[in-house]
Design a protein around this motif. Structure first.
Motif, PDB file in Angstrom:
ATOM      1  N   PRO A 101       0.791  -1.242   0.000  1.00  0.00           N
ATOM      2  CA  PRO A 101       0.000   0.000   0.000  1.00  0.00           C
ATOM      3  C   PRO A 101       0.816   1.281   0.000  1.00  0.00           C
ATOM      4  O   PRO A 101       0.312   2.328  -0.437  1.00  0.00           O
ATOM      5  CB  PRO A 101      -0.838  -0.128   1.277  1.00  0.00           C
ATOM      6  CG  PRO A 101      -0.998  -1.601   1.475  1.00  0.00           C
ATOM      7  CD  PRO A 101       0.324  -2.177   1.058  1.00  0.00           C
TER       8      PRO A 101
ATOM      9  N   GLU B 270      -0.390  -6.783   1.071  1.00  0.00           N
ATOM     10  CA  GLU B 270      -0.640  -5.789   2.121  1.00  0.00           C
ATOM     11  C   GLU B 270      -0.461  -6.463   3.477  1.00  0.00           C
ATOM     12  O   GLU B 270      -0.673  -7.673   3.628  1.00  0.00           O
ATOM     13  CB  GLU B 270      -2.033  -5.190   1.983  1.00  0.00           C
ATOM     14  CG  GLU B 270      -3.163  -6.189   1.966  1.00  0.00           C
ATOM     15  CD  GLU B 270      -4.516  -5.548   1.690  1.00  0.00           C
ATOM     16  OE1 GLU B 270      -4.718  -4.379   2.075  1.00  0.00           O
ATOM     17  OE2 GLU B 270      -5.380  -6.221   1.096  1.00  0.00           O
TER      18      GLU B 270
ATOM     19  N   SER C 167      -9.207  -1.490   2.044  1.00  0.00           N
ATOM     20  CA  SER C 167      -7.829  -1.392   1.553  1.00  0.00           C
ATOM     21  C   SER C 167      -7.585  -2.369   0.415  1.00  0.00           C
ATOM     22  O   SER C 167      -6.901  -2.046  -0.565  1.00  0.00           O
ATOM     23  CB  SER C 167      -6.839  -1.657   2.687  1.00  0.00           C
ATOM     24  OG  SER C 167      -6.958  -2.980   3.177  1.00  0.00           O
ATOM     25  N   THR C 168      -8.161  -3.560   0.505  1.00  0.00           N
ATOM     26  CA  THR C 168      -7.938  -4.561  -0.535  1.00  0.00           C
ATOM     27  C   THR C 168      -8.611  -4.153  -1.833  1.00  0.00           C
ATOM     28  O   THR C 168      -8.015  -4.250  -2.916  1.00  0.00           O
ATOM     29  CB  THR C 168      -8.451  -5.934  -0.072  1.00  0.00           C
ATOM     30  OG1 THR C 168      -7.784  -6.316   1.124  1.00  0.00           O
ATOM     31  CG2 THR C 168      -8.195  -6.990  -1.143  1.00  0.00           C
TER      32      THR C 168
ATOM     33  N   ASP D 148      -9.246  -1.194  -2.805  1.00  0.00           N
ATOM     34  CA  ASP D 148      -8.473  -0.082  -3.348  1.00  0.00           C
ATOM     35  C   ASP D 148      -7.249  -0.591  -4.105  1.00  0.00           C
ATOM     36  O   ASP D 148      -6.953  -0.129  -5.217  1.00  0.00           O
ATOM     37  CB  ASP D 148      -8.039   0.857  -2.214  1.00  0.00           C
ATOM     38  CG  ASP D 148      -7.193   2.009  -2.726  1.00  0.00           C
ATOM     39  OD1 ASP D 148      -7.712   2.830  -3.506  1.00  0.00           O
ATOM     40  OD2 ASP D 148      -6.004   2.084  -2.350  1.00  0.00           O
ATOM     41  N   LEU D 149      -6.530  -1.555  -3.520  1.00  0.00           N
ATOM     42  CA  LEU D 149      -5.355  -2.114  -4.183  1.00  0.00           C
ATOM     43  C   LEU D 149      -5.729  -2.825  -5.483  1.00  0.00           C
ATOM     44  O   LEU D 149      -5.058  -2.670  -6.507  1.00  0.00           O
ATOM     45  CB  LEU D 149      -4.661  -3.108  -3.248  1.00  0.00           C
ATOM     46  CG  LEU D 149      -3.587  -2.585  -2.291  1.00  0.00           C
ATOM     47  CD1 LEU D 149      -3.089  -3.707  -1.406  1.00  0.00           C
ATOM     48  CD2 LEU D 149      -2.429  -1.968  -3.064  1.00  0.00           C
TER      49      LEU D 149
END
Length: 498
Positions: A25, A227, A234-235, A237-238
């Motif tokens: 990230p 990550e 967050s996942t 987004d990645l």
């Protein structure tokens, strides 16, 4: 080209240049920078006392920094010992002692876990470096080049810890050649090539993260996206930002992401990814795709089939076929004698991809006289050489004199609508074993599960003790991430009876 980490890193830097090798990230590193920076980092570690053959423990979360340190250590012939960030102090001491770790690189804390070390119990331990301290080491690459040239394919490269649901951990020792060849043999089945942008959240201290993640990307010339603490926001987004093409995480994680995806653009994902994140028209029929079978002792999967391709119909429900270089046989669990095709027995494996040994055990304690490793897994080979897994020999149990394979019951449960995960164990009482099932899913009832299971398998295999959960995180696990069967039995004794 020699099968060593140093030779591989040099070759891939020449082929792929600035192409990203690892992305997390907050950081990323390309193939050229990975080669140059790990050479300088290795030189700094050598100046600080590490050398060829040194055992170097590493406790850090996933990320670019983990990869840099690991590659630097292995390039010069030191032996990497990845250690779980989930370890309790006593467990950490035990594994440091088991692997005779001399240098330890560790973060102070991760997700509430700290890593105190009692050096009085660890006579081999010479130095403890904080992760940031070790990452700051630097030197001229001449020392790295000179020592790397002395590393041989047969030299030990890594000690990977594994354990079952009970018993002490095992430190499996892998050479450069056996680890790299094992990973290479499974690249096609995992659909990893130079064009792949692979998301893999599995911790790097497991072979599923280290082999199927770092080394798979490095061998294929792919890009690994990872990550330290996966979460839906967050996942997603990645996955979008990095245009990930292959998602190879946990099925439960994929299911959770699908529920949170909303308008997220996951159009870059290709077949071979976990299907919960793919559009419905790309889903395979139940059982048509192989469930890759492997273990830490084989440095990951040793049996499979292309993840984006249906197997022949007769092989549905199987684990595919043994990879090239893997010699596999089925033997009687009690006599050790070979069994014919179609009969269930213990799976034994042999070949250049299998581990070199286990810490503090003799070869005679690990392998058969003719060089096979008894895996403890049960299964059978069909006429076409497809392997059907039937569970663990130490999990197999009797109910009223009839044999129950937990893996068979789990597969029946996992095929039902709404079931995301299922775990089956025996639950002994004063009279006999009972079949217990902990099932994770939405909108489930014991009555519907029992009826559907009874239609799929023999009545004596149908669970009589049930526990229904809405979240896989409630499943008890040990430090290696494997399910704690003893804790499952405790849960089930408090569960639901028919």
């Amino acid at each position: 080209m020699p099968e060593t980490i140093d030779a591989l890193v040099r070759a891939q830097a020449g082929l792929f240049g600035p192409k990203p090798m690892v992305i997390d990230p907050v950081d990323r590193i390309g193939y050229t920078e990975l080669e140059s920076s790990t050479a300088e980092l290795a030189a700094g570690l050598l100046a600080a006392g590490m050398t060829k053959g040194s055992r170097v423990g590493l406790i850090m979360p996933n990320g670019v920094a983990w990869v840099r340190l690991a590659i630097a250590v292995m390039r010069v012939g030191a032996v990497l010992v990845p250690l779980s960030t989930l370890l309790r102090p006593g467990e950490l001491t035990g594994q440091l002692r088991m692997a005779s770790v001399q240098f330890l690189i560790a973060v102070d804390e991760f997700r509430g876990h700290r890593y105190p070390v009692d050096r009085d119990q660890l006579p081999a331990l010479r130095v403890i470096w904080k992760a940031d301290e070790a990452l700051a080491f630097n030197g001229t690459r001449g020392a790295t080049d000179a020592l790397a040239a002395r590393v041989r394919e047969s030299d030990p490269m890594v000690v990977m810890f594994t354990s079952g649901s009970s018993g002490p951990p095992k430190g499996t020792v892998h050479s450069h050649r056996n680890a790299l060849c094992a990973v290479r043999s499974g690249l096609e089945a995992r659909c990893v090539d130079a064009g792949t942008r692979l998301y893999l959240p599995m911790p790097f201290f497991w072979v599923g993260g280290f082999g199927a993640g770092i080394l798979s990307a490095l061998l294929a010339g792919a890009t690994l996206v990872t990550e330290p603490s996966p979460g839906p926001a967050s996942t997603l987004d990645l996955l979008q930002r990095e245009r990930v093409t292959l998602f190879r995480g946990w099925p439960e994680q994929a299911e959770a992401l699908a529920r949170h995806a909303g308008t997220a653009d996951l159009s870059a994902l290709q077949p071979g990814s976990l299907e919960a994140l793919l559009p419905a028209h790309l889903h395979a029929r139940p059982g048509a795709r192989a469930s890759l079978l492997g273990m830490t002792e084989s440095f990951g999967p040793y049996c499979g089939y292309r993840a984006d391709t249906d197997m022949p119909h007769s092989a549905w429900g199987s684990c595919g076929q043994p990879f090239d270089g893997m010699d596999l046989r089925i033997v009687d669990s009690e006599t050790g004698g070979p069994l014919p095709r179609g009969e269930t027995g213990e799976i034994q494996i042999r070949g250049p991809h299998v581990m070199r040994g286990i810490c503090r055990r003799s070869r005679e304690q690990v392998f058969t006289a003719d060089g096979y490793y008894p895996t403890g897994d049960l299964g059978y080979l069909d006429a076409d050489g497809f392997l059907f897994h039937r569970g663990r020999s130490d999990d197999m149990f009797k109910v009223r004199g009839a044999t129950v394979y937990p893996g068979e019951v789990q597969r029946a449960l996992r095929s039902l609508p709404g079931v995301r995960a299922a775990y089956v164990v025996n639950v002994p009482d004063d009279r006999a074993n009972q079949v217990g099932a902990v099932v994770v899913g939405d909108g489930l009832s014991v009555e519907s599960l029992r009826a559907a299971t009874r239609a799929a398998i023999s009545s004596f295999k149908v669970p009589t003790l049930w526990r229904l959960l809405g979240d896989d995180e409630a499943i008890p696990r040990g430090a290696t991430g494997k399910v704690d069967n003893t804790a499952l039995r405790t849960m089930l004794r408090k569960g639901v009876r028919p």
